[in-house]
Enzyme design. Structure first.
Site, PDB file in Angstrom:
ATOM      1  N   CYS A 199      55.475  75.264  41.026  1.00  0.00           N
ATOM      2  CA  CYS A 199      54.469  74.197  40.986  1.00  0.00           C
ATOM      3  C   CYS A 199      53.698  74.281  39.665  1.00  0.00           C
ATOM      4  O   CYS A 199      53.231  75.358  39.264  1.00  0.00           O
ATOM      5  CB  CYS A 199      53.524  74.339  42.172  1.00  0.00           C
ATOM      6  SG  CYS A 199      52.232  73.077  42.238  1.00  0.00           S
ATOM      7  N   CYS A 237      68.839   6.114  82.183  1.00  0.00           N
ATOM      8  CA  CYS A 237      70.291   6.119  82.081  1.00  0.00           C
ATOM      9  C   CYS A 237      70.818   7.517  81.780  1.00  0.00           C
ATOM     10  O   CYS A 237      70.243   8.249  80.979  1.00  0.00           O
ATOM     11  CB  CYS A 237      70.750   5.135  81.007  1.00  0.00           C
ATOM     12  SG  CYS A 237      72.537   5.022  80.841  1.00  0.00           S
ATOM     13  N   CYS A 266      64.469  75.651  51.612  1.00  0.00           N
ATOM     14  CA  CYS A 266      63.681  75.895  52.831  1.00  0.00           C
ATOM     15  C   CYS A 266      62.185  75.731  52.632  1.00  0.00           C
ATOM     16  O   CYS A 266      61.416  75.821  53.595  1.00  0.00           O
ATOM     17  CB  CYS A 266      63.977  77.297  53.372  1.00  0.00           C
ATOM     18  SG  CYS A 266      63.430  78.648  52.280  1.00  0.00           S
ATOM     19  N   CYS A 273      68.832  81.251  53.067  1.00  0.00           N
ATOM     20  CA  CYS A 273      67.552  80.978  53.741  1.00  0.00           C
ATOM     21  C   CYS A 273      67.636  81.479  55.172  1.00  0.00           C
ATOM     22  O   CYS A 273      68.645  81.298  55.858  1.00  0.00           O
ATOM     23  CB  CYS A 273      67.239  79.489  53.718  1.00  0.00           C
ATOM     24  SG  CYS A 273      67.115  78.813  52.044  1.00  0.00           S
ATOM     25  N   HIS A 278      56.439  36.213  65.563  1.00  0.00           N
ATOM     26  CA  HIS A 278      55.535  36.797  66.542  1.00  0.00           C
ATOM     27  C   HIS A 278      54.100  36.801  66.023  1.00  0.00           C
ATOM     28  O   HIS A 278      53.854  36.948  64.828  1.00  0.00           O
ATOM     29  CB  HIS A 278      55.974  38.220  66.868  1.00  0.00           C
ATOM     30  CG  HIS A 278      57.188  38.278  67.745  1.00  0.00           C
ATOM     31  ND1 HIS A 278      58.361  38.873  67.354  1.00  0.00           N
ATOM     32  CD2 HIS A 278      57.414  37.801  68.996  1.00  0.00           C
ATOM     33  CE1 HIS A 278      59.255  38.778  68.318  1.00  0.00           C
ATOM     34  NE2 HIS A 278      58.709  38.129  69.316  1.00  0.00           N
ATOM     35  N   CYS A 328      61.493  43.312  65.093  1.00  0.00           N
ATOM     36  CA  CYS A 328      62.445  42.335  64.570  1.00  0.00           C
ATOM     37  C   CYS A 328      63.002  42.801  63.228  1.00  0.00           C
ATOM     38  O   CYS A 328      62.298  43.431  62.434  1.00  0.00           O
ATOM     39  CB  CYS A 328      61.773  40.975  64.407  1.00  0.00           C
ATOM     40  SG  CYS A 328      61.131  40.289  65.949  1.00  0.00           S
ATOM     41  N   CYS A 339      46.958  39.708  67.080  1.00  0.00           N
ATOM     42  CA  CYS A 339      45.554  39.577  66.676  1.00  0.00           C
ATOM     43  C   CYS A 339      45.231  40.644  65.637  1.00  0.00           C
ATOM     44  O   CYS A 339      45.934  41.647  65.502  1.00  0.00           O
ATOM     45  CB  CYS A 339      44.626  39.662  67.884  1.00  0.00           C
ATOM     46  SG  CYS A 339      44.487  41.308  68.608  1.00  0.00           S
ATOM     47  N   CYS A 395      54.846  70.035  46.619  1.00  0.00           N
ATOM     48  CA  CYS A 395      54.584  71.461  46.725  1.00  0.00           C
ATOM     49  C   CYS A 395      54.202  71.792  48.172  1.00  0.00           C
ATOM     50  O   CYS A 395      53.278  71.180  48.729  1.00  0.00           O
ATOM     51  CB  CYS A 395      53.450  71.872  45.781  1.00  0.00           C
ATOM     52  SG  CYS A 395      52.964  73.615  45.950  1.00  0.00           S
TER      53      CYS A 395
END
Length: 460
Positions: A351, A429, A365, A374, A256, A292, A259, A331
Site C-alpha cells: 500500500c 353488430c 488472499c 494461501c 412501474h 425488470c 413513491c 488495501c
C-alpha cells in the site's frame, strides 16, 4: 408582487406591482424609470414575448421572477424577423406553448438509447390555484410538472424550465416552438428561436432547470430529475401501494411506479448490500425495484434522494467499483481502504504510504504477505439481494403507469385472428372488420366470417 427586471441586459432592478398587474403596467413603470415610451418596450420571459394585455399571473410569471425588457433597434428587428426559424407567422409566434405549462407527467416512452423518451403534453385545465408538490388533495393537482435536485435546498424540489440563447447565454431568446420531448430539452440544436440581444445573431435555444422553491440567480442551475413526476393517474406505489402525489416512474417496459419515500428506502437497502449495478456507460446505478431488465436509471442524480451522507457513500462505492473493474484493488488493512493499481501481476502488493498505510499483503488472499500457498480463501458473498426490500407481485401489476390504458384495451378490444391488432367493437353488430388487414371475423367466436356465425349471432 415583486419582479426583477433587466433592462437591455443591465443589472437587475426590483419592481413592485399589484397582484393583478398587466404587462402594460410593467412597461409603464420601466418606461418612466428609463425615460422610454412604454409602447417601444418588449418584455421577454421563458422563451416568449409577453403581450401587453396579459396579466403577469396569466403569463405564469411567479413571484420574484426575472424578466428581460429590451428596446430593439429598427435595423436589428427587421434583420431578426428575416431569420425567424421555421417561418412562423406572427400569430403562431405569439401562441406557442409556455414553458411553465409543459406537462411531462402525461406519458413516458421506454427507450433503449442513452437519450430520454418522454412525451410532454399540455394540461391547461390544472389552473393557477394548485397545491404544493407534497399535497394530498387529489382534486387539485400540483402545478409543477418538473422536479430537480436543488443544491441549495439539498432536497428534491419542484423545478422550472428556462431557456436562453446558446451563443450569448442571455435569456433574450424567443422560441419558434416549444419543446415537445426531453430530447428537445437536453440535446443541442433541437429547438431554435430568435435572440433579441444587440449584436447577437444566435438562433439555437439552450434549456436549463432551476429550483422553483426560492429566488435563483442567473447561474443557480439545478439538475433535472426526469423520472420524478406528478402522479396524474393515481397509480399506487409498487412497494407500499399508497397513491402519492409525486412519484418516480422507472424506464422499464412495465413503467412501474414507486413513491419517493419507498424509492429512498430501496436505494438505502441496496446501498447497504452493495447491490448497485456498475454500467460502463451509465455508471453506478439501480434497475427497476420490481427487477425488470434493461431498466437502469440513467440520471444518477436521482440517488441524491439518499441525503448527503449516504450519497457520499454511494460515490465512494461507485469509485471503488470502477477501480476494481479496471484491475485495481483496495488495501485490506482496517481503517485504510486506499485504492491501489499495482504495476505488475506480482502476488506481493504494498500500500502506497503517500495515500495509505504501507501495509504489504498478498494479492490472492488479502492477508499479510507470505511465501507459499494461501492457507484459506475468503468466503464469497452471494449476489442474492436481501429480503429487506421486496415488491409484491400483485402490487407490481397494479403500480404501472400505463395500467389504466392497458385495462381499457383489454375490456373494449379483441385481437384480430389474422394480424392480432386490437379491434374495438362499434355498436351491437358482431361482424368485425380489422382496420389494419381488412379481415372479417366474428366478435363472439373469434373466427373468420362464415354463414353459421351470421345465422347464429350476427345482428344488423
Amino acid at each position: 408582487m415583486i419582479v426583477f427586471v433587466r433592462y437591455n441586459l443591465g443589472p437587475e432592478v426590483v419592481v413592485e406591482l399589484q397582484e393583478e398587474a398587466t404587462v402594460a403596467e410593467l412597461k409603464e413603470v420601466v418606461g418612466q424609470q428609463q425615460g422610454v415610451q412604454p409602447d417601444l418596450l418588449r418584455v421577454l420571459f421563458a422563451g416568449r414575448e409577453l403581450k401587453s394585455t396579459s396579466t403577469l399571473q396569466g403569463c405564469d410569471l411567479p413571484e420574484q421572477s426575472t424578466v428581460h425588457i429590451i428596446v430593439p433597434s429598427p435595423a436589428s428587428s427587421s434583420y431578426k424577423t428575416l431569420l425567424l426559424p421555421e417561418h412562423l407567422s406572427q400569430g403562431e409566434e405569439e401562441n406557442h406553448d409556455s414553458l411553465t405549462r409543459l406537462d411531462l407527467s402525461a406519458s413516458r416512452l421506454p427507450t433503449t438509447s442513452s437519450t430520454l423518451g418522454v412525451i410532454l403534453e399540455r394540461n391547461d385545465s390544472e389552473g393557477v390555484g394548485a397545491t404544493s408538490a407534497g399535497a394530498k388533495d387529489h382534486s387539485v393537482r400540483p402545478r409543477s410538472t418538473f422536479f430537480v435536485y436543488c443544491k441549495s435546498c439539498k432536497l428534491v424540489q419542484p423545478g422550472k424550465l428556462r431557456v436562453r440563447c446558446r451563443s450569448c447565454r442571455q435569456a433574450t431568446l424567443t422560441l419558434s416552438r416549444g419543446p415537445s420531448c426531453w430530447d428537445d430539452v437536453l440535446l443541442q440544436s433541437r429547438v431554435h428561436g430568435v435572440c433579441h440581444s444587440d449584436g447577437c445573431h444566435g438562433t439555437e435555444a439552450e434549456f436549463y432547470m432551476k429550483c422553483a422553491s426560492h429566488p435563483t440567480s442567473d447561474n443557480d442551475h439545478s439538475v433535472a430529475l426526469d423520472l420524478i413526476m406528478t402522479n396524474s393517474r393515481d397509480v399506487p406505489c409498487i412497494a407500499c401501494t399508497d397513491v402519492m402525489d409525486v412519484v418516480l416512474v422507472f424506464e422499464c417496459l412495465e413503467r412501474h411506479v414507486i413513491c419517493l419515500e419507498c424509492f429512498r428506502h430501496y436505494c438505502q437497502v441496496r446501498l447497504n448490500e452493495r447491490q448497485f449495478v456498475y454500467d460502463p456507460d451509465v455508471g453506478y446505478s439501480l434497475p427497476c425495484a420490481a427487477g425488470c431488465i434493461n431498466s437502469l436509471i440513467k440520471e444518477v442524480h436521482h440517488f441524491r434522494i439518499l441525503g448527503e451522507h449516504q450519497y457520499d457513500r454511494y460515490l465512494q462505492y461507485g469509485a471503488e467499483e470502477c477501480l476494481l473493474r479496471s484491475g485495481g484493488l483496495m488495501c485490506p488493512s482496517p481503517g485504510c481502504g486506499a485504492g491501489l493499481v499495482p504495476p505488475d501481476d506480482s502476488r506481493r502488493v504494498e500500500c502506497d504510504r503517500q495515500i495509505g498505510c504501507g501495509f504489504v499483503f498478498c494479492r490472492i488472499c488479502r492477508e499479510g504477505y507470505h511465501e507459499g500457498g494461501c492457507l484459506a480463501t475468503q468466503s464469497q458473498t452471494t449476489a442474492e439481494g436481501s429480503q429487506d426490500f421486496v415488491v409484491d407481485e400483485g402490487a407490481s401489476l397494479r403500480g404501472r403507469w400505463d395500467r389504466a390504458s392497458l385495462l381499457l384495451l383489454q375490456e373494449s378490444t379483441k385481437p384480430c385472428p389474422k394480424c392480432s391488432a386490437p379491434v374495438e367493437r362499434n355498436g351491437g353488430c358482431m361482424h368485425m372488420l380489422c382496420p389494419l388487414c381488412k379481415a372479417e371475423w366474428c366478435w363472439l367466436c373469434g373466427v373468420f366470417w362464415n354463414r353459421e356465425c351470421m345465422g347464429d349471432h350476427w345482428f344488423g
